[in-house]
Design an enzyme around this catalytic site. Structure first.
Site, PDB file in Angstrom:
ATOM      1  N   CYS A 148       4.216 -32.064 -24.252  1.00  0.00           N
ATOM      2  CA  CYS A 148       4.936 -33.217 -23.707  1.00  0.00           C
ATOM      3  C   CYS A 148       5.430 -34.148 -24.813  1.00  0.00           C
ATOM      4  CB  CYS A 148       4.015 -33.971 -22.753  1.00  0.00           C
ATOM      5  SG  CYS A 148       4.788 -35.424 -22.045  1.00  0.00           S
ATOM      6  N   CYS A 178       2.377 -42.621 -24.023  1.00  0.00           N
ATOM      7  CA  CYS A 178       1.254 -42.087 -23.246  1.00  0.00           C
ATOM      8  C   CYS A 178       0.148 -41.722 -24.225  1.00  0.00           C
ATOM      9  CB  CYS A 178       1.705 -40.835 -22.484  1.00  0.00           C
ATOM     10  SG  CYS A 178       0.439 -40.111 -21.431  1.00  0.00           S
ATOM     11  N   CYS A 224      -1.033 -34.398 -23.981  1.00  0.00           N
ATOM     12  CA  CYS A 224      -0.693 -33.024 -23.567  1.00  0.00           C
ATOM     13  C   CYS A 224       0.229 -32.401 -24.612  1.00  0.00           C
ATOM     14  CB  CYS A 224      -0.016 -33.021 -22.194  1.00  0.00           C
ATOM     15  SG  CYS A 224      -1.067 -33.700 -20.908  1.00  0.00           S
ATOM     16  N   CYS A 248      12.888 -40.711 -10.788  1.00  0.00           N
ATOM     17  CA  CYS A 248      11.662 -40.425 -11.536  1.00  0.00           C
ATOM     18  C   CYS A 248      11.427 -41.589 -12.491  1.00  0.00           C
ATOM     19  CB  CYS A 248      11.848 -39.116 -12.310  1.00  0.00           C
ATOM     20  SG  CYS A 248      10.502 -38.750 -13.440  1.00  0.00           S
ATOM     21  N   CYS A 257      10.763 -34.066 -20.714  1.00  0.00           N
ATOM     22  CA  CYS A 257      10.227 -35.363 -20.325  1.00  0.00           C
ATOM     23  C   CYS A 257       9.969 -36.248 -21.552  1.00  0.00           C
ATOM     24  CB  CYS A 257       8.909 -35.090 -19.595  1.00  0.00           C
ATOM     25  SG  CYS A 257       8.008 -36.509 -19.095  1.00  0.00           S
ATOM     26  N   GLU A 315      12.430 -44.496 -20.189  1.00  0.00           N
ATOM     27  CA  GLU A 315      13.384 -43.521 -19.655  1.00  0.00           C
ATOM     28  C   GLU A 315      13.139 -43.341 -18.147  1.00  0.00           C
ATOM     29  OE1 GLU A 315      13.216 -40.042 -22.177  1.00  0.00           O
ATOM     30  OE2 GLU A 315      13.889 -38.757 -20.552  1.00  0.00           O
TER      31      GLU A 315
HETATM   32  N1  SAH Z   1       1.033 -38.101 -16.840  1.00  0.00           N
HETATM   33  C1  SAH Z   1       1.425 -37.547 -15.600  1.00  0.00           C
HETATM   34  C2  SAH Z   1       2.882 -37.656 -15.266  1.00  0.00           C
HETATM   35  C3  SAH Z   1       3.899 -37.408 -16.326  1.00  0.00           C
HETATM   36  S1  SAH Z   1       4.603 -35.887 -16.682  1.00  0.00           S
HETATM   37  C4  SAH Z   1       0.972 -36.111 -15.497  1.00  0.00           C
HETATM   38  O1  SAH Z   1       0.402 -35.604 -16.457  1.00  0.00           O
HETATM   39  O2  SAH Z   1       1.105 -35.521 -14.461  1.00  0.00           O
HETATM   40  C5  SAH Z   1       5.171 -35.069 -15.256  1.00  0.00           C
HETATM   41  C6  SAH Z   1       4.946 -33.577 -15.291  1.00  0.00           C
HETATM   42  O3  SAH Z   1       5.764 -32.927 -16.294  1.00  0.00           O
HETATM   43  C7  SAH Z   1       3.516 -33.206 -15.632  1.00  0.00           C
HETATM   44  O4  SAH Z   1       3.102 -32.125 -14.842  1.00  0.00           O
HETATM   45  C8  SAH Z   1       3.618 -32.785 -17.083  1.00  0.00           C
HETATM   46  O5  SAH Z   1       2.538 -32.004 -17.479  1.00  0.00           O
HETATM   47  C9  SAH Z   1       4.950 -32.078 -17.087  1.00  0.00           C
HETATM   48  N2  SAH Z   1       5.582 -31.931 -18.397  1.00  0.00           N
HETATM   49  C10 SAH Z   1       5.650 -32.793 -19.424  1.00  0.00           C
HETATM   50  N3  SAH Z   1       6.342 -32.301 -20.450  1.00  0.00           N
HETATM   51  C11 SAH Z   1       6.746 -31.077 -20.069  1.00  0.00           C
HETATM   52  C12 SAH Z   1       7.516 -30.040 -20.695  1.00  0.00           C
HETATM   53  N4  SAH Z   1       7.988 -30.182 -21.922  1.00  0.00           N
HETATM   54  N5  SAH Z   1       7.742 -28.922 -19.992  1.00  0.00           N
HETATM   55  C13 SAH Z   1       7.267 -28.769 -18.745  1.00  0.00           C
HETATM   56  N6  SAH Z   1       6.548 -29.688 -18.095  1.00  0.00           N
HETATM   57  C14 SAH Z   1       6.274 -30.835 -18.752  1.00  0.00           C
END
Ligand code: SAH
Length: 376
Positions: free
Chosen positions: A144, A137, A141, A130, A358, A117
């Site tokens: 996510c 991944c 987290c 982006c 995301c 994506e």
């Molecule tokens: N792996 C990297 C980049 C990918 S995500 C990282 O962790 O930074 C990009 C950003 O979006 C990160 O700050 C991540 O924590 C955040 N993110 C992912 N899913 C999210 C969600 N559902 N709501 C808010 N932020 C989110």
């Protein structure tokens, strides 16, 4: 949890490219070569040096999708290239356009059938894309969607370039900014991401300045030191999301490997070496990390660091029970932080009408395909 970077690729030697990392092919991934490597390849084929430059321009400026489009290259050389090299291009399988602000979400199919994506955001100052850096991944987290099915594989440099190339071709306008904030942990795909950075900012290619690129990481500390020592010039964004280690561990498994103190120490080193101001991302989750006392703790942690904090109202995913903080809580959190002299912004939601969180668009597409297969 294994957090070391498993991949090592010696990029000095072009003949190993394309044979790495899940994309099993005996051929050379030609779009992942820099101009020197392409020169060496052409020299080995007994070709004149200027051919390399011509081919490089076809690949990285004219953004062709096949060797046969290279009209000033002889048919016989094109055939030789086809024998030795792969020239892959992403296939768009779905494009959603926001009626609100023109944001576009792209689902691309890779040559091995995997789906990734990418997102185009249109701002006054230009077009920002982006990109994803991995298929899935493994960082885990909790909020996510990209990590729900784990890591499938790393993206190659050419696949990451192609996210930009395909979008630039689609809109017929220049992409001016890039954020590595799509699916994947960029520093868990270190060598490929570094090669991508080199190629996308190459003067002989699209020449997008590193200063217009932001890499977001969950905080793989040894890799932050490595970036600092390389004196990279892109912006580093750290996904902090918490004001203490216990809260961070609840949200991000990586916090079990590295404490906030260790992350911030690495960030200070990064600033010393590069002079680049850091960004901290903080996704606000109602009742978890959005209290005012937490904002004070965060202010104490960050004061004195040359940084900018980006507050992101968490984007709830259906697989988890996280709720967005309300507007008042977000404002209060922001005000408290600002008292520490920290520059704070609240992230504007782009493409609200087409927005899954995301990685969610990819996940729902994938789930749908699986359902259809089961129904067959
Ligand atoms: N792996 C990297 C980049 C990918 S995500 C990282 O962790 O930074 C990009 C950003 O979006 C990160 O700050 C991540 O924590 C955040 N993110 C992912 N899913 C999210 C969600 N559902 N709501 C808010 N932020 C989110």
């Amino acid at each position: 949890m294994e957090l070391t970077v498993s991949l090592y690729v010696d990029w000095k030697s072009y003949d190993r490219l394309g044979k790495v990392d899940g994309v099993m092919s005996d051929k050379i991934d030609i779009k992942s070569l820099n101009l020197n490597e392409l020169n060496n390849l052409l020299a080995d084929m007994g070709e004149k040096a200027f051919r390399a430059k011509q081919i490089y321009q076809w690949l990285h400026i004219k953004l062709v999708r096949s060797f046969d489009e290279m009209s000033n290259i002889s048919v016989s050389l094109r055939e030789k290239l086809k024998e030795q090299c792969d020239l892959k291009a992403l296939k768009p399988v779905q494009i959603l356009t926001s009626q609100v602000d023109g944001t576009k979400k792209y689902l691309f199919e890779l040559s091995d059938g995997n789906i990734i994506e990418s997102v185009l955001m249109r701002y006054h100052h230009g077009n920002s894309v982006c990109i994803s850096t991995q298929v899935g991944c493994r960082m885990g987290c909790k909020f996510c969607a990209s990590t729900l099915d784990g890591l499938e594989r790393n993206l190659t440099p050419s696949e990451m370039l192609d996210e930009i190339y395909a979008i630039q071709t689609d809109i017929g306008e220049r992409v001016s900014n890039i954020v590595l904030m799509g699916s994947g942990e960029p520093l868990d795909n270190f060598q490929n991401v570094m090669k991508f950075m080199e190629l996308i900012s190459d003067q002989n290619g699209l020449n997008i300045s590193q200063r217009n690129i932001t890499l977001s990481t969950c905080g793989l500390v040894p890799k932050i030191y490595e970036l600092a020592d390389r004196q990279v010039q892109f912006t580093l964004a750290i996904s902090l999301h918490a004001y203490d280690d216990n809260t961070r561990k609840e949200l991000m498994p990586v916090a079990k490997a590295y404490s906030i103190a260790e992350v911030l120490k690495a960030c200070k080193y990064f600033f010393e070496k590069t002079g680049r101001r850091l960004t901290f991302e903080y996704s606000l989750v109602s009742g978890v990390n959005d209290n005012e006392a937490g904002a004070v703790k965060l202010g104490e942690l960050l004061k004195g660091i040359n940084c900018h904090v980006n507050l992101i109202p968490v984007n709830p995913i259906k697989e988890r029970d996280f709720k967005q903080s309300d507007k008042i809580a977000i404002e209060k959190f922001k005000n408290k932080l600002e008292k520490y002299g920290i520059n704070v912004t609240i992230r504007r939601e782009m493409g609200r009408d087409i927005n899954g969180a995301c990685g969610q668009l990819r996940k729902s597409y994938k789930d749908q395909i699986i359902k259809e297969k089961e129904g067959e």
